[in-house]
Enzyme design. Sequence first.
Site, PDB file in Angstrom:
ATOM      1  N   CYS A   4      -9.315   9.608  -1.714  1.00 39.80           N
ATOM      2  CA  CYS A   4     -10.782   9.724  -1.711  1.00 39.80           C
ATOM      3  C   CYS A   4     -11.443   8.572  -2.462  1.00 39.80           C
ATOM      4  O   CYS A   4     -10.899   8.073  -3.442  1.00 39.80           O
ATOM      5  CB  CYS A   4     -11.199  11.009  -2.377  1.00 39.80           C
ATOM      6  SG  CYS A   4     -10.470  12.474  -1.680  1.00 39.80           S
TER       7      CYS A   4
ATOM      8  N   ARG B 167      -8.364   2.629   1.058  1.00 32.02           N
ATOM      9  CA  ARG B 167      -7.661   3.656   0.270  1.00 32.02           C
ATOM     10  C   ARG B 167      -7.069   4.746   1.157  1.00 32.02           C
ATOM     11  O   ARG B 167      -6.227   5.509   0.708  1.00 32.02           O
ATOM     12  CB  ARG B 167      -8.644   4.308  -0.713  1.00 32.02           C
ATOM     13  CG  ARG B 167      -9.137   3.367  -1.785  1.00 32.02           C
ATOM     14  CD  ARG B 167     -10.343   3.936  -2.494  1.00 32.02           C
ATOM     15  NE  ARG B 167     -10.019   5.057  -3.358  1.00 32.02           N
ATOM     16  CZ  ARG B 167      -9.868   4.968  -4.669  1.00 32.02           C
ATOM     17  NH1 ARG B 167      -9.989   3.795  -5.258  1.00 32.02           N
ATOM     18  NH2 ARG B 167      -9.603   6.021  -5.394  1.00 32.02           N
TER      19      ARG B 167
ATOM     20  N   TRP C  35      -9.995  12.246   1.647  1.00 32.95           N
ATOM     21  CA  TRP C  35      -8.609  12.370   2.094  1.00 32.95           C
ATOM     22  C   TRP C  35      -8.228  13.814   1.804  1.00 32.95           C
ATOM     23  O   TRP C  35      -8.141  14.220   0.644  1.00 32.95           O
ATOM     24  CB  TRP C  35      -7.741  11.396   1.308  1.00 32.95           C
ATOM     25  CG  TRP C  35      -6.331  11.274   1.780  1.00 32.95           C
ATOM     26  CD1 TRP C  35      -5.873  10.490   2.803  1.00 32.95           C
ATOM     27  CD2 TRP C  35      -5.180  11.932   1.234  1.00 32.95           C
ATOM     28  NE1 TRP C  35      -4.513  10.634   2.925  1.00 32.95           N
ATOM     29  CE2 TRP C  35      -4.052  11.512   1.975  1.00 32.95           C
ATOM     30  CE3 TRP C  35      -4.982  12.837   0.198  1.00 32.95           C
ATOM     31  CZ2 TRP C  35      -2.765  11.953   1.721  1.00 32.95           C
ATOM     32  CZ3 TRP C  35      -3.690  13.287  -0.065  1.00 32.95           C
ATOM     33  CH2 TRP C  35      -2.606  12.835   0.692  1.00 32.95           C
TER      34      TRP C  35
ATOM     35  N   ASN D  23     -13.715  13.145  -6.472  1.00 35.60           N
ATOM     36  CA  ASN D  23     -12.294  12.772  -6.307  1.00 35.60           C
ATOM     37  C   ASN D  23     -11.498  13.611  -7.294  1.00 35.60           C
ATOM     38  O   ASN D  23     -11.956  13.822  -8.419  1.00 35.60           O
ATOM     39  CB  ASN D  23     -12.051  11.309  -6.679  1.00 35.60           C
ATOM     40  CG  ASN D  23     -12.554  10.348  -5.626  1.00 35.60           C
ATOM     41  OD1 ASN D  23     -13.109  10.760  -4.611  1.00 35.60           O
ATOM     42  ND2 ASN D  23     -12.375   9.072  -5.886  1.00 35.60           N
ATOM     43  N   GLY D  24     -10.292  14.016  -6.894  1.00 37.88           N
ATOM     44  CA  GLY D  24      -9.453  14.795  -7.807  1.00 37.88           C
ATOM     45  C   GLY D  24      -9.252  16.195  -7.272  1.00 37.88           C
ATOM     46  O   GLY D  24      -9.534  16.474  -6.104  1.00 37.88           O
TER      47      GLY D  24
ATOM     48  N   GLU E 188      13.285   0.214   0.641  1.00 37.65           N
ATOM     49  CA  GLU E 188      11.925  -0.284   0.829  1.00 37.65           C
ATOM     50  C   GLU E 188      11.674  -0.656   2.298  1.00 37.65           C
ATOM     51  O   GLU E 188      10.615  -0.371   2.849  1.00 37.65           O
ATOM     52  CB  GLU E 188      11.696  -1.478  -0.121  1.00 37.65           C
ATOM     53  CG  GLU E 188      10.371  -2.201   0.014  1.00 37.65           C
ATOM     54  CD  GLU E 188       9.142  -1.325  -0.223  1.00 37.65           C
ATOM     55  OE1 GLU E 188       9.276  -0.179  -0.646  1.00 37.65           O
ATOM     56  OE2 GLU E 188       8.042  -1.818   0.082  1.00 37.65           O
TER      57      GLU E 188
ATOM     58  N   LYS F  34       8.816   1.031   4.665  1.00 37.25           N
ATOM     59  CA  LYS F  34       7.776   0.266   5.383  1.00 37.25           C
ATOM     60  C   LYS F  34       7.713   0.706   6.839  1.00 37.25           C
ATOM     61  O   LYS F  34       6.640   0.914   7.398  1.00 37.25           O
ATOM     62  CB  LYS F  34       8.050  -1.248   5.344  1.00 37.25           C
ATOM     63  CG  LYS F  34       7.853  -1.959   4.040  1.00 37.25           C
ATOM     64  CD  LYS F  34       6.419  -2.056   3.589  1.00 37.25           C
ATOM     65  CE  LYS F  34       6.005  -0.834   2.819  1.00 37.25           C
ATOM     66  NZ  LYS F  34       6.075  -0.830   1.395  1.00 37.25           N
TER      67      LYS F  34
ATOM     68  N   GLU G 257       6.242   4.266   7.246  1.00 42.64           N
ATOM     69  CA  GLU G 257       4.822   4.374   6.931  1.00 42.64           C
ATOM     70  C   GLU G 257       3.920   3.929   8.070  1.00 42.64           C
ATOM     71  O   GLU G 257       2.908   4.546   8.326  1.00 42.64           O
ATOM     72  CB  GLU G 257       4.496   3.463   5.737  1.00 42.64           C
ATOM     73  CG  GLU G 257       4.936   3.956   4.413  1.00 42.64           C
ATOM     74  CD  GLU G 257       4.513   2.973   3.329  1.00 42.64           C
ATOM     75  OE1 GLU G 257       5.093   1.873   3.250  1.00 42.64           O
ATOM     76  OE2 GLU G 257       3.602   3.300   2.568  1.00 42.64           O
TER      77      GLU G 257
ATOM     78  N   HIS H 274      30.401   8.768   4.032  1.00 44.21           N
ATOM     79  CA  HIS H 274      30.417  10.109   3.447  1.00 44.21           C
ATOM     80  C   HIS H 274      29.467  11.051   4.194  1.00 44.21           C
ATOM     81  O   HIS H 274      29.030  12.053   3.644  1.00 44.21           O
ATOM     82  CB  HIS H 274      30.057  10.027   1.962  1.00 44.21           C
ATOM     83  CG  HIS H 274      31.039   9.189   1.192  1.00 44.21           C
ATOM     84  ND1 HIS H 274      32.322   9.611   0.929  1.00 44.21           N
ATOM     85  CD2 HIS H 274      30.947   7.928   0.692  1.00 44.21           C
ATOM     86  CE1 HIS H 274      32.965   8.667   0.266  1.00 44.21           C
ATOM     87  NE2 HIS H 274      32.152   7.629   0.119  1.00 44.21           N
TER      88      HIS H 274
ATOM     89  N   LYS I 137      -4.096   4.663  -0.166  1.00 39.46           N
ATOM     90  CA  LYS I 137      -3.697   3.496  -0.959  1.00 39.46           C
ATOM     91  C   LYS I 137      -3.539   3.855  -2.431  1.00 39.46           C
ATOM     92  O   LYS I 137      -2.636   3.369  -3.086  1.00 39.46           O
ATOM     93  CB  LYS I 137      -4.739   2.381  -0.775  1.00 39.46           C
ATOM     94  CG  LYS I 137      -4.349   1.065  -1.405  1.00 39.46           C
ATOM     95  CD  LYS I 137      -3.194   0.418  -0.682  1.00 39.46           C
ATOM     96  CE  LYS I 137      -2.678  -0.818  -1.372  1.00 39.46           C
ATOM     97  NZ  LYS I 137      -1.299  -1.128  -0.948  1.00 39.46           N
TER      98      LYS I 137
HETATM   99  C1  F6R Z   1       4.231   2.235   0.064  1.00 40.18           C
HETATM  100  C2  F6R Z   1       3.244   2.446  -0.972  1.00 40.18           C
HETATM  101  C3  F6R Z   1       3.405   3.641  -1.847  1.00 40.18           C
HETATM  102  C4  F6R Z   1       3.042   3.276  -3.285  1.00 40.18           C
HETATM  103  C5  F6R Z   1       3.025   4.528  -4.171  1.00 40.18           C
HETATM  104  C6  F6R Z   1       2.744   4.175  -5.609  1.00 40.18           C
HETATM  105  O1  F6R Z   1       3.925   1.125   0.830  1.00 40.18           O
HETATM  106  O2  F6R Z   1       2.319   1.710  -1.116  1.00 40.18           O
HETATM  107  O3  F6R Z   1       4.681   4.182  -1.782  1.00 40.18           O
HETATM  108  O4  F6R Z   1       3.966   2.346  -3.752  1.00 40.18           O
HETATM  109  O5  F6R Z   1       2.048   5.407  -3.708  1.00 40.18           O
HETATM  110  O6  F6R Z   1       1.535   3.523  -5.724  1.00 40.18           O
HETATM  111  P1  F6R Z   1       1.186   2.617  -6.963  1.00 40.18           P
HETATM  112  O7  F6R Z   1       2.113   1.456  -6.945  1.00 40.18           O
HETATM  113  O8  F6R Z   1      -0.246   2.214  -6.747  1.00 40.18           O
HETATM  114  O9  F6R Z   1       1.378   3.466  -8.182  1.00 40.18           O
END
Ligand code: F6R
Length: 614
Positions: free
Chosen positions: A2, A27, A75, A101-102, A487, A491, A494, A510, A609
């Site tokens: 949000c 975000r 969100w 927000n929250g 990672e 990616k 996501e 395993h 985000k």
């Molecule tokens: C993946 C991604 C998320 C963030 C996670 C932590 O591409 O962006 O997995 O890494 O939400 O976010 P931060 O780094 O902002 O604490």
Amino acid sequence: MCGITGYIGYREACPILTEGLRRLEYRGYDSAGIALIADNGGLNIYKEKGRVSDLENSMAGKDTSGHIGIAHTRWATHGEPSAVNAHPHVSSSGRFAIVHNGIIENYAVIRKNLEQKGYVFRSSTDTEVLVQLADYVASLQDSDTVTVLQKVLSEVVGAYAIALLDREHPDRLYAARKSSPLAVGIGDGEFFVASDISPIAGYTDKVVYLDDEEIAEMHCGDSLHVVNLANVECRHEIITVPENLGKAGKDGFDHFMLKEIFEQPSCLTDCMRGRVDVAGKTVTLSAVREHKDRLLAAERFIIVACGTSWHAGLIGKQMIESFCRIPAEVAYASEFRYSNPVVGSSDVVIAISQSGETADTLAAIELARSKGAFIYGICNAVGSSIPRATDTGSYIHVGPEIGVASTKAFTGQVTVLAMLALDIAKEKNTIDDRTYAEMIEELATIPEKMRVVLRTNDRIASLAKMFTYAKNFIYLGRGYSYPVALEGALKLKEISYIHAEGYPAAEMKHGPIALIDEEMPVVIIATHNALYEKILSNVQEIKARKGRVIAIVSEGDSTVSAIADTVIEIPETVECLDPLLVSVPLQLLAYHIAVCKGKDVDRPRNLAKSVTVE
Ligand code: F6R
């Protein structure tokens, strides 16, 4: 997640608020809304499910006049994404409008009490209780708005950043926060409110960050008035933020994500500037200088983070253990905070976060602090909550990351972790001069080597077309490459919505090897390093079961190339810096597969985000 923006001043509020909402789009959100106190004193609310552009279309031709307003991108947490659940929410009497927000954890109890008093709720959100409770409190006695807010916010349990309009005081804007960030921009005869700096950027560079349980009252012509819930006046230093902070464009790239992938060489140069001195053969982080005694005395490092930042932490652990010879652990912040961990004053907790606002990471910091640990933050967003909650730390300095899938922040975090491990190791004398010098030289070459890797972009774009059919992917790596495999898989998941798993390559036999058949693409990181021969056997195992192997190999490799279906060559570097180069083709592969599948790369479904709720 949000986003909040608000405005009061001499300009028309609506264009500033819609622009603010657009800047918050990165975000992640599912609906948006605006409340304006119109020139005729009426309260106009516009809300839509979908994009900010849908909201703008719905407002066309309607009354959007007014010099005060609040706006929100939502969100969904409580209640489905819909126009009804979108913010702003308005109290039954029509006096108050709020954006939030929250999460209000005790909303159900408050809602039940208010319903018994005859209040009718329109939405399924936790937020609506705030505004209905404000109505109820205001109905009991003739209090000013700040007093009403103090009573309301004293009753709620949970996290909030709010902006509030009161129709009875159309010349005042109100805002408050607890565990969710809120910034107030101070202009000349105008105020801005926002959950991060981006909606404020370009209007003013003077900012105040509210602290927990503080309420701000903004009235044009007056200075900012801030009190806490106990009505004690709170004085704040006004911070001057850099002018370009929070502003970002795509610079000719189709997506922010692609731009951010390509920016990595220059971002890492910025990250190392003033820290890695090749001529003088030193790595220096100012935080290490300032807190040398505390850091060198650490008996253990505990890294807390989420998602991509947690993957960077797994790489940092290996660097710290191998260079500094201090035990290091990595924990998901969300697990750490509820795990009753054994932490004490001899521990240093490293909190890694791009946004600096992740609720779980903040809570992990608070827990570690309460147990006496020293807290070191590694963040990107300047002035965000985590850098302010830590004892010291290092910014990664890679600039705003707008694409929801993190790319340049990951490589920035790994680079800072490498510098941190090297600086501490040198101070502790746990690294020999030759290795230290070699690491510095290698670090300095990484941006140029990354540029070489980026030249594989067109090949990876063609390769991606062959894999749009895939429903599953496996990513394998060992040692430093294992977190990169995790990672790479994250990616892909996501942004393309293809199911992908990362494994330590030797773990395949395993169990997961049962998944391999001619349909299964397997991305294997097989660069030249200490475990090269071992990973070669793992490639053989996959090929023996007809898996389709895409291998990331070192330039000139002929052994893996002879077995794998496809290879992507990258320049060689020292093993611990390999993740910086290997992650680039994996980012590009995920990006191009998602583009081929027609996905919204910068704003993938369901993702946010900044994850400001737990
Ligand atoms: C993946 C991604 C998320 C963030 C996670 C932590 O591409 O962006 O997995 O890494 O939400 O976010 P931060 O780094 O902002 O604490």
